[in-house]
Motif scaffolding. Sequence first.
Motif, short mmCIF file in Angstrom:
data_model
loop_
_atom_site.label_atom_id
_atom_site.label_comp_id
_atom_site.label_asym_id
_atom_site.label_seq_id
_atom_site.Cartn_x
_atom_site.Cartn_y
_atom_site.Cartn_z
N GLU B 78 19.13 80.52 8.06
CA GLU B 78 20.27 80.53 8.98
C GLU B 78 21.18 79.34 8.72
OE1 GLU B 78 17.95 82.52 12.82
OE2 GLU B 78 18.52 80.44 12.90
N HIS B 82 24.58 70.59 14.01
CA HIS B 82 24.09 69.68 15.04
C HIS B 82 25.27 69.07 15.75
CE1 HIS B 82 19.97 69.21 13.28
NE2 HIS B 82 19.74 69.25 14.56
N MET B 89 20.68 65.42 20.77
CA MET B 89 20.92 66.17 19.55
C MET B 89 20.68 67.65 19.83
SD MET B 89 21.84 63.68 17.71
CE MET B 89 22.14 64.61 16.21
N ARG B 90 21.72 68.42 19.67
CA ARG B 90 21.61 69.85 19.90
C ARG B 90 21.83 70.59 18.59
NH1 ARG B 90 22.25 70.90 25.38
NH2 ARG B 90 23.21 69.23 26.57
N MET B 91 20.87 71.45 18.26
CA MET B 91 21.02 72.23 17.03
C MET B 91 21.32 73.67 17.41
SD MET B 91 18.41 72.72 13.87
CE MET B 91 17.52 74.08 14.61
N ARG B 92 22.33 74.22 16.74
CA ARG B 92 22.72 75.60 17.07
C ARG B 92 23.02 76.38 15.79
NH1 ARG B 92 20.89 74.11 20.96
NH2 ARG B 92 21.69 74.03 23.07
N GLN B 93 22.73 77.66 15.85
CA GLN B 93 23.10 78.54 14.74
C GLN B 93 24.61 78.77 14.80
OE1 GLN B 93 21.02 82.27 14.67
NE2 GLN B 93 21.92 82.88 12.73
N GLY B 110 21.53 65.82 9.90
CA GLY B 110 22.19 65.49 11.16
C GLY B 110 23.49 66.24 11.37
N GLY B 111 23.90 67.06 10.39
CA GLY B 111 25.14 67.81 10.52
C GLY B 111 24.90 69.27 10.18
N HIS B 113 23.75 72.36 8.13
CA HIS B 113 22.68 72.55 7.13
C HIS B 113 22.27 74.00 7.08
CE1 HIS B 113 20.71 71.69 10.99
NE2 HIS B 113 19.76 72.51 10.58
N MET B 115 19.25 76.26 7.29
CA MET B 115 17.90 76.10 7.82
C MET B 115 16.99 77.17 7.24
SD MET B 115 16.53 75.01 11.24
CE MET B 115 15.60 75.93 12.43
#
Lengths: 211, 164
Positions: B78, B82, B89-93, B110-111, B113, B115
């Motif tokens: 995916e 971030h 820190m929130r990670m979202r698709q 941290g930015g 990426h 996944m």
Amino acid sequence: MNTSQKTVKLGAIAIGILLLLFLLFSFLTEPSTNSPPPPKAISNEKPAGGNFTLTSVNGKQSLTDFKGKLVLLYFGYTYCPDICPTDLGNLAMAYRRLNEQEKSQVQILFVTVDPARDTATRMAEYTRYFDANMVGLTGSEQEIASVAKQYGVVYMKAPTPSNATTENKNYTVDHSAFTYIIDKTGVLQTQIPHAMSPAQIQQQIKTYLTP
Amino acid sequence: MKRTLHNAIFTLTLGAMSTLSATHALANQADAIQVSDPYVREMPAGAFATASFMTLSNQSNQAIKLVKANSDVAKITELHTHTNDNGMMRMRQVPFFEVPANGQAELKPGGNHIMLISPTKTLKAGETATITLTFEDGSHKQIQAPVKSVMKMGGMDHSNHQHH
């Protein structure tokens, strides 16, 4: 005269109604606040910190067990794909650059904010990777919540992605990503932000190691 | 009548030709994107996901969207971002990464990426992952991303500590 006054009055009323409608409309079309409220608990004030007792693969472990050492405390989770490995990697690298005498006075602790998945065994396996004498700690949901509160750590399960099933347990956890520096007497000295370089962390360690 | 038909055919042919030449001039988006320094982060044992990073350079005059990635080493791949929300820190698709016209998009820790979720095996340094990038126009680009250890990256100054 009378009619003209009437017109003015009517005009004023019309303008008033228009203004009201406009206000109502702009209020209604304001971006909906569906997103969760910002985490209020992250404050710029230094959290209280203090002792805690959690579980490592070797049994119960308290912060006081590490008295005499400078403790670097980090909160995260082992399913964390990016943020935690970045920060833990930097912490580990900073640690590994210390000399033996310094190393003996420094302890990295990794506390999970995802105790549902992170068992003590899993934490041990995960921390071993970083090769920095790191101790992984877990506990009950309540125990973790209470330690997190002491240190001003905020975490919450992210909205479950569509591909998550109960089988793959595919969820992530939003969390604050500070490293807490606790001095040799167990007093929280400072918190350092996410993505500090190994060199910067090393500098912090040296600062707080010097009596 | 015949004249009109003629005209119609002529217009259609011209239209088809210009479409073809336009397509040709743009080539496809995958060809306009250059990938540099791709890598996959080595995973601690039992990790559930890891990330791939790289720099995408757009050689064309139009913004290009990377809309999908696939890999031979993960069941699910995916695109994620971030956000640092006041320390949280929130990670979202995300549906795509945009590479600006004649510009770059950097995928980094941290930015943004890529996944790699549910890897088919624990990825160790020295191995290579094949990642297929798909762009908005459906064109693909396949890259080889070496697996690198987080413990060996950025740590160039060991020499400072040899004298203790």
